[in-house]
Design an enzyme around this catalytic site. Structure first.
Site, PDB file in Angstrom:
ATOM      1  N   CYS A 135      -0.535   1.139   5.375  1.00 34.60           N
ATOM      2  CA  CYS A 135      -1.100   2.164   4.498  1.00 34.60           C
ATOM      3  C   CYS A 135      -2.615   2.026   4.451  1.00 34.60           C
ATOM      4  CB  CYS A 135      -0.489   2.099   3.099  1.00 34.60           C
ATOM      5  SG  CYS A 135      -0.324   0.442   2.432  1.00 34.60           S
ATOM      6  N   SER A 136      -3.167   1.489   3.381  1.00 37.19           N
ATOM      7  CA  SER A 136      -4.622   1.447   3.285  1.00 37.19           C
ATOM      8  C   SER A 136      -5.087   0.260   2.448  1.00 37.19           C
ATOM      9  CB  SER A 136      -5.129   2.747   2.663  1.00 37.19           C
ATOM     10  OG  SER A 136      -4.499   2.942   1.412  1.00 37.19           O
TER      11      SER A 136
HETATM   12 FE    FE Z   1      -1.902  -0.916   2.858  1.00 43.28          FE
END
Ligand code: FE
Length: 206
Positions: free
Chosen positions: A106-107
């Site tokens: 994800c981030s």
């Molecule tokens: Fe992540």
């Protein structure tokens, strides 16, 4: 926060807004509290905390040692603690080893030192290509690594976040810690850029 891709709102953005309005409607959270958090990480923190950490490590060998051995606490020593920063590992770039950071899932990103992640960090292209073809990704970012350099790609998780300690550029011997911090870019601490040497004119100015 708006997602500017051709005016089409991303699923994540739409979902976040829906959740936020539900929470506000049910009186569980005030909308301005959310805005304050976003603003803090987007504008007030940003990558400048990380730049201060890097500059100090360049100037203070003891601190650098501490930082590489125990990133979380060395960073906390400078007052940088908070959300998404429970465990931060700092990786040193040298002429032989180049570290770069990604979150393939994800981030995940070290908020206390770098603020919120840039859009490219969250993109599918970066998340996949950083692992499959890191050298060509670095080239896209304008980095031309020596063929002999080893590239290490670190995958962030919810538990562990990474920050890169970039190499100190040449021609910065006489600079103060504050001046050095201004040279350190966000991208250099994600490991997709080098810290540029100060412009000759800028040095001559001092
Ligand atoms: Fe992540």
């Amino acid at each position: 926060m708006s997602d500017g891709h051709h005016g089409v709102e991303s699923y994540a953005s739409a979902r976040t807004k829906a959740i936020e309005s539900l929470l506000v409607e049910k009186g569980l959270i005030a909308s301005d509290a959310i805005d304050a958090i976003v603003e803090t990480y987007e504008q007030d923190i940003g990558p400048m905390n990380g730049a201060k950490v890097v500059a100090r490590a360049w100037c203070d060998p003891e601190y650098k040692k501490h930082l590489l051995e125990d990133g979380t606490n060395a960073i906390a020593d400078m007052g940088f603690v908070g959300r998404e920063g429970a465990q931060i590992i700092v990786l040193e770039n040298t002429g032989d080893v180049h570290n770069m950071v990604v979150c393939t899932l994800c981030s995940c990103y070290p908020w206390p030192v770098l603020g919120l992640p840039p859009a490219w960090y969250k993109s599918f292209a970066y998340r996949s290509r950083a692992v499959s073809e890191p050298r060509s990704v670095l080239k896209d970012f304008g980095m031309d690594l020596a063929d002999s350099a080893e590239i290490r790609v670190w995958d962030s998780t919810a538990e562990v976040r990474y920050m890169v300690l970039p190499q100190r550029p040449e021609g910065t011997e006489g600079m103060s810690e504050e001046e050095l911090a201004e040279l350190v870019s966000r991208d250099s601490m994600v490991g997709v850029a080098e810290v540029a040497a100060p412009a000759v004119a800028a040095v001559a100015d001092n």
